[in-house]
Design an enzyme around this catalytic site. Structure first.
Site, short mmCIF file in Angstrom:
data_model
loop_
_atom_site.label_atom_id
_atom_site.label_comp_id
_atom_site.label_asym_id
_atom_site.label_seq_id
_atom_site.Cartn_x
_atom_site.Cartn_y
_atom_site.Cartn_z
N LYS A 195 0.82 -1.20 0.00
CA LYS A 195 0.00 0.00 0.00
C LYS A 195 0.87 1.26 0.00
O LYS A 195 1.91 1.33 0.65
CB LYS A 195 -0.92 0.02 1.22
N HIS A 326 -10.25 -8.52 -7.87
CA HIS A 326 -9.99 -8.02 -6.52
C HIS A 326 -10.52 -8.99 -5.46
O HIS A 326 -11.67 -9.42 -5.51
CB HIS A 326 -10.67 -6.66 -6.33
#
Length: 396
Positions: A195, A326
């Site tokens: 991230k 996803h």
């Protein structure tokens, strides 16, 4: 679990005469709300910007379906941070509408459920509440055929290259991220995603470069900004990241900024990936037609199930785009295996306590199981975490 068994007889069902092509009827539907607790709170860029709270649990809506002939299927949807109770409420509204339908008619049933909630729209919560039923019907169909879902759809491969996300959150120190990366690579993972999206992009770059140095120049590495950059900041950050030879940069802009993503994708050598937050085929069609992504990232539970996911796959393939679904690898492994171009699968071990079975990760790839259907069943732990449930119709 507070189950309530309800018998529902839709008007006219008793007098319906099956046609020659009607081979079965849905006799029983069960809907459950289950909360999966996470071991520690998880934060990404949306938390750092104050837009969302840390993730501590995930709400799952499970649908179990049985037909008159005894065929069964299971599917699920999910919601992070908010909306689980709302999805469950709408799923309970929809469930009776499945009774008496031929479970083979999956497209017809999807449209029926979509129109049942159309006054609230045909995306968002309304489609996400349909997903557990649609997925369960595809699971039932593949089980009846005695095939893994990937084989029912027509697989292009028996395994899919797989990357890990769960070890690279911003709530983790860099040392912890590096330990997780090393552990994931040792377990046989084929790629790593971490991230980014902190207020200071220099800190983002420092963390990503440390991971790149650990992995070496050739190991697939991705980053995910979770929609937290504006166009100018995204342009500058993405250009800096290009020197690290990333496989893709994910969600650099707001999920609905299709034109911005398209301009960014056209200006970079690094691929742009997005689509996980979109909740219908129509929204994905806008993304694809504007060339807003090099990697399209649909999520079957979010778009309404496997039926609209297959439409997205077809359009993305037609436009020559790559696929990287996803989350929910238990579902997406089968769908990715049926995509013509080599896709990526996202690995999250978070869901493992919910199921009795495990997927096999070997040589950087997740392997399609030989079990019929999706190949999973609910564990005793999942049942223990179930907060509410209702049944409709009668079991055999």
């Amino acid at each position: 679990m507070a189950d309530q068994t309800q018998t529902f007889n839709p008007p006219g069902i008793a007098s319906l005469q099956p046609g020659e092509a009607t081979t079965d009827r849905i006799a029983w539907v069960k809907v459950s709300l289950t909360f999966l607790p996470l071991a520690a709170p998880i934060s990404d860029a949306k938390v750092l910007t104050g837009r969302q709270k840390p993730l501590t649990e995930i709400a799952f809506i499970f649908a179990e379906i049985e037909s008159e002939q005894g065929h069964r299927g299971i599917g699920f949807g999910y919601s992070k941070r908010a909306g689980g109770q709302g999805m469950f409420a709408h799923a309970k509204e929809l469930a009776p509408a499945l009774l008496g339908e031929d479970p083979n008619d999956i497209g017809k049933i999807f449209n029926k459920l979509l129109w049942a909630g159309a006054s609230m729209g045909r995306s968002g919560l309304t489609t996400q509440a349909i997903a557990p039923f649609d997925i369960a019907l595809w699971d039932l169909k593949a089980k009846r055929a005695g095939l893994p879902l990937a084989k029912l759809l027509g697989a292009h491969r028996d395994s899919v290259q797989c990357y890990n996300t769960s070890g690279g959150y911003l709530s983790m120190s860099l040392d912890t991220v590096l330990e997780n990366v090393d552990r994931s690579r040792g377990s046989g993972i084929g790629g790593i995603k971490i991230k980014v999206g902190q207020p200071d992009t220099r800190e983002d770059f420092r963390r990503v470069k440390a991971v790149r140095d650990l992995l070496g120049p050739d190991f697939p590495l991705m980053v995910d900004a979770n929609q937290q950059w504006d166009r100018l900041k995204a342009q500058r950050a993405c250009r800096k990241f290009e020197e690290l030879d990333l496989t893709w940069i994910e969600e650099p802009l707001d999920a609905y900024d299709f034109e911005g993503h398209a301009a960014l994708a056209a200006s970079l050598d690094t691929a742009v990936a997005t689509g996980e937050m979109l909740t219908s085929f129509g929204e994905h069609a806008q993304l694809i037609e504007t060339r807003g992504a090099d990697y399209v990232q649909p999520d079957a539970p979010r778009v309404g199930g496997i039926t609209p996911f297959l439409q997205i796959m077809h359009l993305a393939s037609l436009r020559g785009l790559k696929l990287a679904p996803h989350f929910a690898m238990e579902i997406h492994l089968h769908l990715a295996a049926a995509y013509p171009e080599e896709p990526w699968l996202e690995h999250f071990e978070w869901l493992e306590p919910l199921f009795n079975e495990r997927l096999e990760l070997r040589g950087g790839r997740m392997h399609v199981p030989s079990r019929p259907g999706l190949g999973f069943s609910l564990s005793e732990q999942a049942i223990a975490w179930t907060a509410a449930g209702e049944e409709y119709g009668k079991r055999r």
